[in-house]
Design an enzyme around this catalytic site. Structure first.
Site, PDB file in Angstrom:
ATOM      1  N   LYS A 104     -32.768   9.372 -23.313  1.00  0.00           N
ATOM      2  CA  LYS A 104     -33.490   9.248 -22.042  1.00  0.00           C
ATOM      3  C   LYS A 104     -34.929   9.743 -22.159  1.00  0.00           C
ATOM      4  O   LYS A 104     -35.196  10.783 -22.773  1.00  0.00           O
ATOM      5  CB  LYS A 104     -32.790  10.081 -20.959  1.00  0.00           C
ATOM      6  CG  LYS A 104     -31.444   9.522 -20.505  1.00  0.00           C
ATOM      7  CD  LYS A 104     -30.918  10.345 -19.334  1.00  0.00           C
ATOM      8  CE  LYS A 104     -29.432  10.123 -19.069  1.00  0.00           C
ATOM      9  NZ  LYS A 104     -29.137   8.795 -18.524  1.00  0.00           N
ATOM     10  N   SER A 128     -21.135  12.451 -17.111  1.00  0.00           N
ATOM     11  CA  SER A 128     -20.383  13.700 -17.146  1.00  0.00           C
ATOM     12  C   SER A 128     -18.872  13.448 -17.160  1.00  0.00           C
ATOM     13  O   SER A 128     -18.097  14.346 -17.493  1.00  0.00           O
ATOM     14  CB  SER A 128     -20.745  14.532 -15.915  1.00  0.00           C
ATOM     15  OG  SER A 128     -22.125  14.420 -15.640  1.00  0.00           O
TER      16      SER A 128
END
Lengths: 219, 318
Positions: B105, B260
């Protein structure tokens, strides 16, 4: 006045034109839809194969581009491995593109994954490097008429070695094999399904038709 | 070698728009290879990982790619502060651990972070709202890179603006780090529902629609003609179970990101494996029932609808 066909010829011509061939594309993961669209352009019906039982009706199967580690894992998990072996032993046509080529190889130079050993070739994964090293190239593809074929290589493998009965039908400028063929099996390191050029798909359809003819004893 | 091999940096400004207008994809930055890699990821699961060991678990479970991060979104949410690109050592460690493509990212608008990621050999850059934005007005000009980009979107206008800037793959934003699927569903329905609406419009209506969307006319026209986004479209932000992944696939996305949801679950390896299987057999309830059995706890979640506006990540990006 048209000559009436002999019965066997009649059978072959009515049963084995493009619309009667059944091709499947392994749809566990990857760009299977793109292959299906290419076959539809050629007037051949193609189905998504997610279960081994679907292989029974097929004349030919494509293992598409995708992630070879994922496809191998899912093929094992969902019981495809013995069925694919039987499919090939039965003389039906098989084509692996990019990840598909890795999946069907007898041997890899890499330690991972464990290929399904459906074609006597040795393949190296990600041979050209990472994504930023992906590229396009044009070259002769033996058996295709017309212009050189524009091939798209995405984190592509190459063929490092071929066994008996496997011929190289396309190479890069340096001689490295990127398309190989045995009697009923085709493997390409690149992605004909990502272009508008249907010639390699047409080439495979001809292989499927020939394999079906042989199996039906119509040769 | 074809001219499509020309590096983006040598292309004159305006080349991209011209190529779009002429109906062909821009020849810079190898558009076919950039969008093509996303085609290869379809039907697959991309997993967030923070260590080489996690990356290996993801690869063994059948992930098509991993997202290399220092912290998963739920930890970024908990810790607060400024979230930035990961340390190159961490990204290198993950690149060296696996054979599948590695994503990483960069902050929205932070083109230097993207340059660093490209230099590291990252296979796909996520210009991500999960990190703290670096520019309040502009996203990265993604045509300038040979490395492909994926960007988040909450609606069709946003998706088409990102593609206009050169994104080769789109994902829903959802609400990262919550384990709550509701915003991913909302965003996917926004994008896909709007595509269906545009598909049924008269061509006369398209320019005004482009104006209202704030999206390039040529891309609106392409959506009208093809009935789909010009690039691959995944779901992200809140996927925590195999059923969540299958829900997004049935709604019509082409693959899923799980942030997550894997390494914050009770049994990460089993959860990873189950979500991979569910993404292939998303349309088979019997199979999904088997896959969903005995996985242990999913990640503890936060209800996205109860977050205060300033806690939401979906509003980042313009």
């Amino acid at each position: 006045m048209v000559e009436p066909l002999r019965p066997s010829q009649q059978a072959s011509d009515s049963e084995l034109d493009n619309s009667s061939l059944k091709i499947g594309v392994l749809a566990l993961q990857g760009d299977f839809i793109e292959h299906i669209h290419m076959f539809e352009k050629l007037g051949v019906s193609a189905i998504e194969v997610r279960k081994p039982s679907q292989l029974a009706d097929l004349d030919g199967l494509v293992i598409p581009g995708g992630e070879s580690t994922t496809i191998v894992k899912l093929a094992n998990m969902f019981g495809f491995v013995p069925e694919l072996r039987a499919f090939v032993d039965d003389g039906r046509a098989l084509w692996g593109t990019c990840a598909g080529m890795i999946v069907i190889a007898n041997e890899l130079t890499d330690s991972y994954p464990e290929p399904l050993k459906l074609m006597d070739i040795c393949v190296s994964r990600n041979w050209f490097g990472r994504q930023v090293d992906s590229f396009e190239d044009k070259f002769e593809f033996r058996g295709l008429d017309g212009d050189p074929f524009l091939a798209v290589f995405i984190r592509a493998p190459v063929v490092e070695g071929v066994g008996d009965g496997v011929e190289v039908i396309a190479q890069l400028e340096d001689g490295r094999p990127v398309a190989v063929k045995s009697e009923n099996t085709l493997a390409t390191a690149f992605h004909p399904e990502l272009t508008d050029d249907t010639r390699v798909h047409d080439y495979f359809v001809a292989m499927v038709r020939e394999a079906a003819r042989q199996r039906a004893g119509l040769s | 070698m074809d001219t499509t091999g020309t590096p983006a940096t040598t292309a004159a400004n305006g080349t991209h728009a011209k190529a779009w207008r002429e109906g062909s994809k821009p020849e810079v930055g190898n558009w076919r290879e950039k969008s093509g890699l996303a085609q290869m990821l379809k039907g697959g699961v991309i997993m967030d990982v923070v260590t080489p060991d996690q990356a290996k678990i993801a690869e063994d479970a059948g992930a098509v790619s991993v997202m290399a991060l220092e912290r998963v979104p739920s930890d970024i949410r908990r810790d607060g502060g400024v979230a930035r690109m990961s340390d190159p050592d961490l990204i290198d460690g993950i690149i060296n651990a696996v054979s599948i493509p590695v994503m990483a990212k960069a902050r929205i608008g932070h083109f230097v972070e993207a340059q660093v990621l490209e230099s590291l050999g990252v296979d796909y850059c996520d210009e991500s709202e999960v990190l703290t934005p670096a520019d309040n007005a502009f996203h990265i000009n993604k045509w300038e890179f040979k490395m492909p980009f994926v960007c988040g979107a909450t609606n069709l206008g946003e998706a088409l603006r990102r593609i206009g800037e050169g994104a080769a793959m789109i994902r829903t934003k959802g609400e990262a780090g919550t384990g709550d699927i509701v915003n991913a569903v909302t965003h996917a329905r926004q994008v896909l529902g709007h595509i269906r609406k545009i598909q049924n419009m008269d061509e006369e209506e398209l320019m005004t629609e482009a104006k209202n969307l704030g999206a390039p006319f040529e891309l609106v026209l392409e959506v009208h003609r093809t009935g789909k986004l010009p690039v691959v479209n995944f779901a992200a932000g809140g996927i925590a179970t195999p059923a969540d992944a299958a829900l997004m696939m049935q709604i019509g996305v082409e693959g899923v990101f799980v942030g997550s949801g894997i390494f914050k679950s009770e049994n990460p390896a089993q959860m990873a494996d189950a979500i991979v299987r569910a993404t292939t057999h998303y349309n088979d309830p019997d199979m999904l029932a088997e896959i969903s059995r005995g996985l242990g706890g999913a990640m503890p979640g936060i209800e996205a609808n109860k977050l205060a506006d300033e806690e939401k990540l979906e509003g980042r990006g313009w």
